[in-house]
Enzyme design. Structure first.
Site, mmCIF file in Angstrom:
data_model
loop_
_atom_site.group_PDB
_atom_site.id
_atom_site.type_symbol
_atom_site.label_atom_id
_atom_site.label_comp_id
_atom_site.label_asym_id
_atom_site.label_seq_id
_atom_site.Cartn_x
_atom_site.Cartn_y
_atom_site.Cartn_z
ATOM 1 N N ARG A 75 0.827 -1.210 0.000
ATOM 2 C CA ARG A 75 0.000 0.000 0.000
ATOM 3 C C ARG A 75 0.859 1.257 0.000
ATOM 4 O O ARG A 75 0.536 2.239 -0.673
ATOM 5 C CB ARG A 75 -0.937 -0.011 1.220
ATOM 6 C CG ARG A 75 -2.008 -1.102 1.154
ATOM 7 C CD ARG A 75 -2.970 -1.010 2.320
ATOM 8 N NE ARG A 75 -2.321 -1.339 3.584
ATOM 9 C CZ ARG A 75 -2.222 -2.568 4.082
ATOM 10 N NH1 ARG A 75 -2.702 -3.591 3.399
ATOM 11 N NH2 ARG A 75 -1.646 -2.794 5.234
ATOM 12 N N ASP A 92 -0.226 -18.228 3.578
ATOM 13 C CA ASP A 92 -1.026 -18.340 4.805
ATOM 14 C C ASP A 92 -1.541 -19.761 4.983
ATOM 15 O O ASP A 92 -1.425 -20.365 6.053
ATOM 16 C CB ASP A 92 -2.222 -17.383 4.749
ATOM 17 C CG ASP A 92 -1.843 -15.945 5.031
ATOM 18 O OD1 ASP A 92 -0.748 -15.715 5.568
ATOM 19 O OD2 ASP A 92 -2.644 -15.052 4.708
#
Length: 256
Positions: A75, A92
């Site tokens: 970001r 993950d």
């Protein structure tokens, strides 16, 4: 102003800032490099899981920290990418799967629960990602889910972070408790207060969690993480159900 994707300035000279902005080589985006490092750290932690628990925990924690950093850098630098989103989710899932497999190897009674948790984790996230992409979302974390719980989970980073951390803490505490050296630090809680609990746990895990010498601090940490762990599994189930319904509705619309 030089363009991030051009790799150089208007005069043809190299643009040092280009690496830290959007450019053509997505494989070398900073958050993706962090993702590769995260994957390497978690693989190494599993490689030494049965011989060096402290180093295993350290590298797994490093991998977990990278999971937070890659999103922040994406970001901050404007280097978000589909590759990064998929890399993040797959890492993950594999990290959770690997940790649960290690727990199953340590405690044979946990084989079936571990398999069920792996199935729920992979099913729910894959269904969610496929549904999100099918409906035009950029990521499985898109908050347009038909379930208010899933939408709240992904839109509230503190709540999502709490649930994810609780899962990691519970699994890592259970893993570390299998080693006598990790159970050396105990609370002064009288064993009589905890005596009813071992009857509801597998023998090996019960011996690790409780003893007449006191309750290990890791046991306290494990039980403190249970509420967040349960909420996370509930979110996984609701996410799977909502995504499955959306897929069926998509097929029904195509039949018309």
């Amino acid at each position: 102003m030089a363009r991030g994707g051009g790799g150089g300035g208007g005069d043809g000279k190299p643009n040092p800032a280009g690496f830290f902005s959007r450019h053509q080589n997505i494989f070398l985006y900073v958050p993706n490099l962090i993702g590769y490092a995260r994957l390497a750290a978690v693989i190494y932690s599993f490689a030494i899981a049965f011989v060096d628990p402290l180093r295993c925990l350290a590298f797994y924690f490093l991998s977990f920290a990278c999971d937070e950093l890659d999103g922040r850098f994406a970001r901050m630098l404007g280097q978000t990418s589909t590759l990064g989103a998929v890399l993040d989710m797959v890492t993950d899932r594999l990290a959770t799967t690997g940790l649960l497999l290690i727990l199953a190897a340590q405690h044979s009674q946990l084989v079936l629960p571990a398999i069920l948790l792996i199935f729920l984790d992979i099913f729910s996230h894959w269904f969610q990602m496929y549904t999100s992409m099918l409906l035009g979302a950029a990521s499985h974390k898109d908050t347009g889910s038909r379930s208010w719980l899933v939408s709240f989970y992904y839109s509230n980073r503190i709540f999502m972070g709490f649930c994810c951390v609780c899962c990691e803490v519970l699994y890592l505490s259970a893993y570390a408790l299998a080693f006598p050296s990790m159970r050396a630090f105990r609370t002064p809680v009288p064993f009589e207060l905890a005596e009813p609990f071992p009857h509801y746990l597998p023998d090996g895990l019960a011996d690790a969690l409780f003893s007449s010498a006191g309750v290990p601090y890791l046991s306290v940490l494990l039980f403190a993480a249970v509420p967040g762990f349960l909420v996370k599994q509930l979110c996984n189930w609701v996410q799977l159900r909502a995504a499955a319904i959306s897929l069926v509705e998509y097929d029904l619309k195509r039949m018309k």
